[in-house]
Design a protein around this motif. Structure first.
Motif: not given
Length: 277
Positions: A7-9, A11-13, A15-16, A64, A68, A70-71
């Motif tokens: 999923s997108d975990w 990419v979010r990791d 990003s955050n 990923f 997904d 975006d940065e």
């Protein structure tokens, strides 16, 4: 369309994350993401394809979906092979973020001519930027030096020295030992070097599909030869996890490195792991 097993975990990791210096995520194969303390984000050789079964069979998850992302400020490619320049993996990152692909001439030719990134995706021609040895790029808080590499299977490989106030990361692509590494090791203070490592295997020939003895990456002695010449503090073996028949055990490198001045330490990571400079 690429579908991720995770999923997108991841990419979010990324990003955050708010690293104090530089955070580096390993994507498996020879892919990495570098994020600096100012938020600047660089993707290096991200490959999310499945290979060309039964010739090349991916042995690790797809971490990923590039849609997904975006940065991103830049995507770097070390050479023209599919697992380093791959439209479905990289063009959506450029499309979503406005980032630039920096790569040597033969890699840019793959993107422009072979895979038609500018017509297949919403990517402009000025997002495809050719680099060569000796060039210097500035991406946010990163200074990127384009350096020599030796990969006899590639037509124009390069390596990247990525400098930040927190430290210096060397990405060698699929390079093998070269005399240039002694100069690079003297010129730069390399904290972490990523070098390709693998075994010799029987891989079907691209055209005949007959099994062929294949060595694509450094063996145990070659990778330590590279690391010692580069005078790197830490060595991160990459690519050992990717292709069926060429996988390896990076923990054996402790024995090969023991009597050399460099590396001081091995960074043994798996896909999705983060290390910091």
């Amino acid at each position: 369309m690429i579908e991720s097993d995770w999923s997108d975990w991841l990419v979010r990791d990324v990003s955050n994350a708010s690293p104090d210096g530089v955070a580096i995520w390993y994507l498996g194969c020879n892919g990495f993401i570098c994020k600096g303390s100012d938020g600047s984000t660089i993707y290096i050789d991200p490959y999310l394809g499945l290979g060309d079964p039964p010739r090349t069979i991916r042995m690790i998850p797809v971490p990923f979906d590039p849609a997904d992302v975006d940065e991103a400020d830049a995507v770097l490619a070390t050479h023209e092979h599919t697992d380093h320049v791959h439209g479905p993996s990289q063009a959506p990152i450029l499309e979503n973020t406005g980032a630039t692909l920096f790569a040597p001439d033969d890699s840019i030719a793959v993107a422009r001519e072979n895979e038609n990134w500018t017509s297949e995706w919403d990517v402009t021609d000025d997002q495809l930027s050719e680099v060569t040895e000796g060039d210097t790029l500035e991406v946010g808080g990163f200074t990127i030096r384009v350096e020599e590499a030796y990969d006899p299977d590639a037509t124009h490989p390069v390596s990247y020295v990525i400098e930040h106030e927190a430290g210096t990361f060397f990405h060698g692509g699929d390079t093998k030992p070269t005399d240039e590494f002694e100069r690079i090791g003297t010129e730069y203070d390399i904290d972490l070097a990523a070098l390709a490592f693998g075994t010799v295997g029987q891989i079907p020939d691209k055209e005949t599909r007959e099994p062929k003895r294949t060595r694509w990456y450094n063996d145990e002695n070659q990778i330590i030869e590279c690391a010692d010449a580069l005078q790197c503090d830490r060595l991160l073996p990459s690519h050992w996890d990717m292709w069926k028949g060429l996988t390896a055990d990076p923990t054996v490198l402790h024995h090969h490195a023991r009597s050399f001045a460099h590396p001081d330490r091995l960074e043994i990571v798996e896909i999705g792991d983060r290390v910091d400079l």
